[in-house]
Design a protein around this motif. Sequence first.
Motif, PDB file in Angstrom:
ATOM      1  N   TRP A   1       0.829  -1.205   0.000  1.00 54.72           N
ATOM      2  CA  TRP A   1       0.000   0.000   0.000  1.00 54.72           C
ATOM      3  C   TRP A   1       0.868   1.262   0.000  1.00 54.72           C
ATOM      4  CZ3 TRP A   1      -2.156   4.539   1.132  1.00 54.72           C
ATOM      5  CH2 TRP A   1      -3.508   4.739   0.897  1.00 54.72           C
ATOM      6  N   GLY A   2       1.522   1.553   1.115  1.00 54.11           N
ATOM      7  CA  GLY A   2       2.331   2.767   1.203  1.00 54.11           C
ATOM      8  C   GLY A   2       3.745   2.540   0.725  1.00 54.11           C
ATOM      9  N   LEU A   3       4.372   3.604   0.209  1.00 58.77           N
ATOM     10  CA  LEU A   3       5.751   3.550  -0.267  1.00 58.77           C
ATOM     11  C   LEU A   3       6.432   4.861   0.100  1.00 58.77           C
ATOM     12  CD1 LEU A   3       7.517   1.549  -2.046  1.00 58.77           C
ATOM     13  CD2 LEU A   3       7.138   3.178  -3.895  1.00 58.77           C
ATOM     14  N   ALA A   4       7.610   4.770   0.682  1.00 60.89           N
ATOM     15  CA  ALA A   4       8.385   5.962   1.024  1.00 60.89           C
ATOM     16  C   ALA A   4       9.841   5.700   0.692  1.00 60.89           C
ATOM     17  CB  ALA A   4       8.243   6.299   2.510  1.00 60.89           C
ATOM     18  N   GLN A   5      10.484   6.698   0.102  1.00 54.09           N
ATOM     19  CA  GLN A   5      11.886   6.552  -0.275  1.00 54.09           C
ATOM     20  C   GLN A   5      12.791   7.123   0.810  1.00 54.09           C
ATOM     21  OE1 GLN A   5      13.118   8.313  -4.072  1.00 54.09           O
ATOM     22  NE2 GLN A   5      14.360   6.497  -4.404  1.00 54.09           N
ATOM     23  N   LEU A   6      13.797   6.340   1.170  1.00 54.16           N
ATOM     24  CA  LEU A   6      14.773   6.751   2.164  1.00 54.16           C
ATOM     25  C   LEU A   6      15.906   7.537   1.505  1.00 54.16           C
ATOM     26  CD1 LEU A   6      14.998   3.353   4.055  1.00 54.16           C
ATOM     27  CD2 LEU A   6      14.035   5.470   4.993  1.00 54.16           C
ATOM     28  N   PRO A   7      16.641   8.342   2.280  1.00 56.69           N
ATOM     29  CA  PRO A   7      17.836   8.968   1.733  1.00 56.69           C
ATOM     30  C   PRO A   7      18.771   7.891   1.174  1.00 56.69           C
ATOM     31  CG  PRO A   7      17.301   9.900   3.882  1.00 56.69           C
ATOM     32  CD  PRO A   7      16.384   8.734   3.693  1.00 56.69           C
ATOM     33  N   GLY A   8      19.241   8.083  -0.034  1.00 53.23           N
ATOM     34  CA  GLY A   8      20.093   7.090  -0.677  1.00 53.23           C
ATOM     35  C   GLY A   8      19.360   6.237  -1.683  1.00 53.23           C
ATOM     36  N   GLY A   9      18.022   6.208  -1.623  1.00 55.23           N
ATOM     37  CA  GLY A   9      17.278   5.560  -2.694  1.00 55.23           C
ATOM     38  C   GLY A   9      16.541   4.286  -2.353  1.00 55.23           C
ATOM     39  N   ASP A  10      16.819   3.657  -1.197  1.00 57.68           N
ATOM     40  CA  ASP A  10      16.052   2.467  -0.840  1.00 57.68           C
ATOM     41  C   ASP A  10      14.610   2.843  -0.512  1.00 57.68           C
ATOM     42  OD1 ASP A  10      18.332   1.050  -1.225  1.00 57.68           O
ATOM     43  OD2 ASP A  10      18.634   0.479   0.875  1.00 57.68           O
TER      44      ASP A  10
ATOM     45  N   ASP B   1      11.025   9.148  -7.982  1.00 61.61           N
ATOM     46  CA  ASP B   1      12.300   8.578  -7.555  1.00 61.61           C
ATOM     47  C   ASP B   1      13.276   9.714  -7.307  1.00 61.61           C
ATOM     48  OD1 ASP B   1      14.616   7.205  -7.113  1.00 61.61           O
ATOM     49  OD2 ASP B   1      14.752   6.314  -9.106  1.00 61.61           O
ATOM     50  N   HIS B   2      13.610   9.931  -6.043  1.00 65.73           N
ATOM     51  CA  HIS B   2      14.551  10.987  -5.680  1.00 65.73           C
ATOM     52  C   HIS B   2      15.923  10.439  -5.305  1.00 65.73           C
ATOM     53  CE1 HIS B   2      11.328  13.854  -5.887  1.00 65.73           C
ATOM     54  NE2 HIS B   2      10.631  13.211  -4.960  1.00 65.73           N
ATOM     55  N   GLY B   3      16.160   9.173  -5.609  1.00 67.70           N
ATOM     56  CA  GLY B   3      17.441   8.561  -5.284  1.00 67.70           C
ATOM     57  C   GLY B   3      18.507   8.897  -6.310  1.00 67.70           C
ATOM     58  N   THR B   4      19.578   8.123  -6.279  1.00 61.36           N
ATOM     59  CA  THR B   4      20.714   8.401  -7.162  1.00 61.36           C
ATOM     60  C   THR B   4      20.351   8.220  -8.622  1.00 61.36           C
ATOM     61  OG1 THR B   4      21.448   6.105  -6.884  1.00 61.36           O
ATOM     62  CG2 THR B   4      22.393   7.755  -5.404  1.00 61.36           C
TER      63      THR B   4
ATOM     64  N   GLY C   1      15.338  11.790 -11.061  1.00 61.11           N
ATOM     65  CA  GLY C   1      15.337  12.872 -12.026  1.00 61.11           C
ATOM     66  C   GLY C   1      14.269  12.689 -13.082  1.00 61.11           C
ATOM     67  N   ASP C   2      14.126  11.501 -13.612  1.00 64.63           N
ATOM     68  CA  ASP C   2      13.099  11.264 -14.625  1.00 64.63           C
ATOM     69  C   ASP C   2      12.326   9.989 -14.333  1.00 64.63           C
ATOM     70  OD1 ASP C   2      15.000   9.371 -15.141  1.00 64.63           O
ATOM     71  OD2 ASP C   2      15.131   9.739 -17.288  1.00 64.63           O
ATOM     72  N   GLY C   3      12.361   9.551 -13.074  1.00 65.78           N
ATOM     73  CA  GLY C   3      11.803   8.246 -12.774  1.00 65.78           C
ATOM     74  C   GLY C   3      10.670   8.272 -11.778  1.00 65.78           C
ATOM     75  N   LEU C   4       9.871   7.197 -11.817  1.00 62.65           N
ATOM     76  CA  LEU C   4       8.814   6.950 -10.856  1.00 62.65           C
ATOM     77  C   LEU C   4       8.937   5.527 -10.350  1.00 62.65           C
ATOM     78  CD1 LEU C   4       5.736   8.344 -12.843  1.00 62.65           C
ATOM     79  CD2 LEU C   4       6.918   9.516 -10.972  1.00 62.65           C
ATOM     80  N   TRP C   5       8.504   5.310  -9.112  1.00 69.04           N
ATOM     81  CA  TRP C   5       8.295   3.978  -8.583  1.00 69.04           C
ATOM     82  C   TRP C   5       6.800   3.704  -8.595  1.00 69.04           C
ATOM     83  CZ3 TRP C   5      12.420   1.158  -8.455  1.00 69.04           C
ATOM     84  CH2 TRP C   5      13.658   1.685  -8.114  1.00 69.04           C
ATOM     85  N   LEU C   6       6.401   2.557  -9.111  1.00 71.04           N
ATOM     86  CA  LEU C   6       4.992   2.204  -9.252  1.00 71.04           C
ATOM     87  C   LEU C   6       4.741   0.874  -8.553  1.00 71.04           C
ATOM     88  CD1 LEU C   6       2.227   2.877 -10.618  1.00 71.04           C
ATOM     89  CD2 LEU C   6       3.023   1.532 -12.579  1.00 71.04           C
ATOM     90  N   VAL C   7       3.717   0.833  -7.690  1.00 71.37           N
ATOM     91  CA  VAL C   7       3.378  -0.358  -6.913  1.00 71.37           C
ATOM     92  C   VAL C   7       2.057  -0.914  -7.420  1.00 71.37           C
ATOM     93  CG1 VAL C   7       2.971  -1.292  -4.606  1.00 71.37           C
ATOM     94  CG2 VAL C   7       4.548   0.628  -4.908  1.00 71.37           C
ATOM     95  N   THR C   8       2.033  -2.216  -7.723  1.00 71.50           N
ATOM     96  CA  THR C   8       0.799  -2.861  -8.158  1.00 71.50           C
ATOM     97  C   THR C   8      -0.013  -3.316  -6.941  1.00 71.50           C
ATOM     98  OG1 THR C   8       1.725  -5.100  -8.309  1.00 71.50           O
ATOM     99  CG2 THR C   8       1.996  -3.658 -10.233  1.00 71.50           C
ATOM    100  N   SER C   9      -1.293  -3.665  -7.186  1.00 72.35           N
ATOM    101  CA  SER C   9      -2.195  -4.007  -6.085  1.00 72.35           C
ATOM    102  C   SER C   9      -3.144  -5.124  -6.491  1.00 72.35           C
ATOM    103  CB  SER C   9      -2.993  -2.769  -5.654  1.00 72.35           C
ATOM    104  OG  SER C   9      -3.671  -2.999  -4.439  1.00 72.35           O
ATOM    105  N   GLU C  10      -2.569  -6.257  -6.897  1.00 71.63           N
ATOM    106  CA  GLU C  10      -3.378  -7.406  -7.297  1.00 71.63           C
ATOM    107  C   GLU C  10      -3.715  -8.338  -6.137  1.00 71.63           C
ATOM    108  OE1 GLU C  10      -4.531  -8.632 -10.797  1.00 71.63           O
ATOM    109  OE2 GLU C  10      -4.764  -6.518 -10.317  1.00 71.63           O
TER     110      GLU C  10
END
Length: 393
Positions: free
Chosen positions: A75-84, A358-361, A364-373
């Motif tokens: 459900w939720g997604l959060a990016q840590l410093p460094g990109g994980d 995506d704010h990791g290394t 700049g032009d990216g997204l993280w997308l999570v599915t929900s099946e």
Amino acid sequence: MRSRSVRRRTGVSIGVACALALGAGCSGGDGDGDAGAEPSRGEGRSSAAATPRAAPAKGSVKVVKTLTTGLKSPWGLAQLPGGDLLVSSRDTGEILRVDGDSGKKTEVGTVPGVEPGGEGGLMGLAVPPDGAQAGKMVYAYFTSASDNRIVRMVYDDKKEPGEQLGAPDTILKGIPKSQLHNGGRIAFGPDKMLYAGTGDSGDGELAQDKDSLGGKILRMTPEGEPPGRGNPEPDSVVHSWGHRNVQGLGWDRDKRLWASEFGQDTWDELNLIEPGENYGWPDAEGKSDDKRSRNPVEQWRTAEASPSGLAVAKGSVWMAGLRGERLWRIPLKGGEPAAAPQAFLKGKYGRLRTVVADHGTGGGDGLWLVTSETDGRGSPEKGDDRILRLQVR
């Protein structure tokens, strides 16, 4: 691939000791110094009447990586410093850490007090964007036995897997709960305030009741307090009202707040959020002639969207659709659409729950997308659910 207004008296609890703030003071640099900051709508904008820059009418999406698979009710997604990434499981109450390069999963811990049921459970996650608490504190929105609430927990990745979360401290409670319409998205804004999208819990009248936390967008300090300035009433965390079920929050380059909202039977909405405004529910669904409320910027038939997560990247809003099983792109020109929305990935990955920039290394032009099946309403296949990395233009 597939082919197919509440004020401080509403049970808000501060209760995080300075020791939990990791020795950096109770606010850790994310609260008191900005508690009186103006809301996001005005910050960073020039007073000159400059013509806003428009995003291109047509964009593109490329899936460059399946980062990880086998997630259960993410459900939720959060990016840590460094990109994980941290990802929550709605139905198990568990938080996993996913390596942003390899996709390796590590169990962070299980949030105590989560009572899953229907659309409720462990939902949104957020981490402070900077300051002493960045990467060391995790905020979570979840359904308990009595309500929906927001907690924060110390996060120590040096501890053993599964034991990396401290005891939850409740910063806001009393958000109405139900088997449906629990809202659940939380995010830190550019003003360093914490925002939350809530649902009406199936009782539309709560959305118009300013003494209820249901059907609102809330804005608070990292301690769960009213910010003092920037909300319609200085002693309330209510920022806007008249919402049915908000599950997407994101800010553009000029710090305007955008929100996605589930409609009932007719129209889903993308709204530009201004503090103190009424967004119409339950009297209006989609665009209407009701002068008492603001119209959405865009609207979709519910079969085409049923939107959850939202992100802003490359000058466009990107909105994940559950029932619609597609990713919508809405190019912006200031606070208006620059062109008609575009749909991508239709039916290829099933239900789409969450999208974040995506704010990791590699950002700049990216997204993280999570599915929900695996949320009980999908048709899971081998590998579901997954996190995808997208390159967008």
